[in-house]
Scaffold this motif. Structure first.
Motif, PDB file in Angstrom:
ATOM      1  N   UNK A  10       6.931   3.089   8.747  1.00  0.00           N
ATOM      2  CA  UNK A  10       6.529   3.745   7.482  1.00  0.00           C
ATOM      3  C   UNK A  10       7.675   3.857   6.485  1.00  0.00           C
ATOM      4  N   UNK A  11       8.892   3.649   6.934  1.00  0.00           N
ATOM      5  CA  UNK A  11      10.049   3.713   6.039  1.00  0.00           C
ATOM      6  C   UNK A  11      10.181   2.466   5.167  1.00  0.00           C
ATOM      7  N   UNK A  12       9.520   1.401   5.534  1.00  0.00           N
ATOM      8  CA  UNK A  12       9.619   0.156   4.740  1.00  0.00           C
ATOM      9  C   UNK A  12       9.033   0.362   3.377  1.00  0.00           C
ATOM     10  N   UNK A  21      -1.588   0.370  10.376  1.00  0.00           N
ATOM     11  CA  UNK A  21      -1.029   0.596  11.715  1.00  0.00           C
ATOM     12  C   UNK A  21      -2.150   0.875  12.712  1.00  0.00           C
ATOM     13  N   UNK A  22      -3.126   1.702  12.331  1.00  0.00           N
ATOM     14  CA  UNK A  22      -4.270   1.975  13.212  1.00  0.00           C
ATOM     15  C   UNK A  22      -5.049   0.698  13.517  1.00  0.00           C
ATOM     16  N   UNK A  23      -5.308  -0.091  12.477  1.00  0.00           N
ATOM     17  CA  UNK A  23      -6.051  -1.340  12.674  1.00  0.00           C
ATOM     18  C   UNK A  23      -5.275  -2.297  13.565  1.00  0.00           C
ATOM     19  N   UNK A  24      -3.978  -2.360  13.368  1.00  0.00           N
ATOM     20  CA  UNK A  24      -3.123  -3.218  14.182  1.00  0.00           C
ATOM     21  C   UNK A  24      -3.196  -2.802  15.648  1.00  0.00           C
ATOM     22  N   UNK A  25      -3.109  -1.511  15.902  1.00  0.00           N
ATOM     23  CA  UNK A  25      -3.158  -1.018  17.274  1.00  0.00           C
ATOM     24  C   UNK A  25      -4.520  -1.280  17.915  1.00  0.00           C
ATOM     25  N   UNK A  26      -5.587  -1.086  17.144  1.00  0.00           N
ATOM     26  CA  UNK A  26      -6.933  -1.334  17.674  1.00  0.00           C
ATOM     27  C   UNK A  26      -7.179  -2.812  17.924  1.00  0.00           C
ATOM     28  N   UNK A  27      -6.851  -3.625  16.956  1.00  0.00           N
ATOM     29  CA  UNK A  27      -7.141  -5.057  17.039  1.00  0.00           C
ATOM     30  C   UNK A  27      -6.375  -5.725  18.178  1.00  0.00           C
ATOM     31  N   UNK A  28      -5.107  -5.350  18.346  1.00  0.00           N
ATOM     32  CA  UNK A  28      -4.270  -5.999  19.371  1.00  0.00           C
ATOM     33  C   UNK A  28      -4.169  -5.188  20.661  1.00  0.00           C
ATOM     34  N   UNK A  29      -4.869  -4.040  20.693  1.00  0.00           N
ATOM     35  CA  UNK A  29      -4.875  -3.196  21.885  1.00  0.00           C
ATOM     36  C   UNK A  29      -3.447  -2.844  22.321  1.00  0.00           C
ATOM     37  N   UNK A  30      -2.686  -2.318  21.371  1.00  0.00           N
ATOM     38  CA  UNK A  30      -1.316  -1.905  21.639  1.00  0.00           C
ATOM     39  C   UNK A  30      -1.155  -0.460  21.168  1.00  0.00           C
ATOM     40  N   UNK A  31      -0.089   0.169  21.600  1.00  0.00           N
ATOM     41  CA  UNK A  31       0.221   1.532  21.168  1.00  0.00           C
ATOM     42  C   UNK A  31       1.683   1.561  20.731  1.00  0.00           C
ATOM     43  N   UNK A  63       0.806  -1.213   0.000  1.00  0.00           N
ATOM     44  CA  UNK A  63       0.000   0.000   0.000  1.00  0.00           C
ATOM     45  C   UNK A  63       0.839   1.263   0.000  1.00  0.00           C
ATOM     46  N   UNK A  64       0.183   2.359  -0.287  1.00  0.00           N
ATOM     47  CA  UNK A  64       0.853   3.650  -0.197  1.00  0.00           C
ATOM     48  C   UNK A  64       0.871   4.075   1.279  1.00  0.00           C
ATOM     49  N   UNK A  65       1.349   5.288   1.557  1.00  0.00           N
ATOM     50  CA  UNK A  65       1.499   5.729   2.938  1.00  0.00           C
ATOM     51  C   UNK A  65       0.163   5.775   3.683  1.00  0.00           C
ATOM     52  N   UNK A  66      -0.909   6.166   3.004  1.00  0.00           N
ATOM     53  CA  UNK A  66      -2.206   6.223   3.686  1.00  0.00           C
ATOM     54  C   UNK A  66      -2.702   4.821   4.047  1.00  0.00           C
TER      55      UNK A  66
END
Length: 188
Positions: free
Chosen positions: A186-188, A166-176, A157-160
């Motif tokens: 984002x550099x990858x 990243x947002x979904x990952x943080x929400x789904x796994x309850x991490x920050x 994907x592009x940056x967006x």
């Protein structure tokens, strides 16, 4: 029937190669993904489950899918071919193991290839096309599962899209994730 079987066989081979390519690429992505995200998911009190197909890490235990009984057509074909491929009957261990895997995977096209290799005459039935289409659909579904995985979407994907993942990952796994890790990610 022979012409349509040739077309289906080519489609099958293409999809099989496509799946192998996707799985290899996904393995590379997972190393990079886990170098950033892994430390956030490693909680000693949590048991994590990894989906072998997509590389997704989940907290909940995956549902066990009961193994369906092979269609009678595949069982008959497997038994017939195993008489030729079995090491005690003149075949070799490698071929027999591949034959067994093809049967376990319900892969009629691979079984037909073994029949051709060993010169075993088999009659193609109308029901065979349904089994072949089922196998092709199964491979297509595996490719689609990989394409829908967070890891795949992130690296393609592009940056967006990456920020959404990243947002979904943080929400789904309850991490920050820290700002530093997000920037590195984002550099990858």
């Amino acid at each position: 029937m022979i012409r349509s079987l040739a077309k289906i066989s080519h489609k099958y081979e293409f999809l099989k190669l496509e799946l192998e390519e996707r799985q290899d690429e996904l393995k590379d992505y997972l190393d990079e993904w886990n170098s950033i995200v892994g430390k956030y998911l490693m909680d000693k009190n949590k048991v994590m489950w990894v989906d072998e197909e997509t590389g997704e890490v989940r907290i909940e235990e995956p549902e066990e899918k009961p193994k369906e009984e092979a269609p009678q057509r595949l069982r008959k074909l497997y038994r017939k071919l195993s008489r030729y491929a079995h090491p005690d009957k003149g075949g070799n261990v490698e071929d027999f193991n591949e034959l067994k895997k093809a049967y376990e995977d319900r892969d009629i096209i691979e079984l037909i290839k073994f029949a051709v290799k060993y010169g075993v005459k088999i009659e193609l039935l109308e029901t065979d096309s349904k089994l072949i289409e089922s196998k092709i659909n199964s491979i297509s579904n595996k490719i689609n599962e990989i394409d829908k995985s967070l890891v795949w979407q992130f690296f393609h994907g592009d940056e967006s899209i990456k920020k959404q993942v990243i947002e979904e990952l943080q929400l789904f796994h309850d991490i920050k994730l820290t700002e530093k890790d997000i920037k590195k990610f984002l550099e990858f």
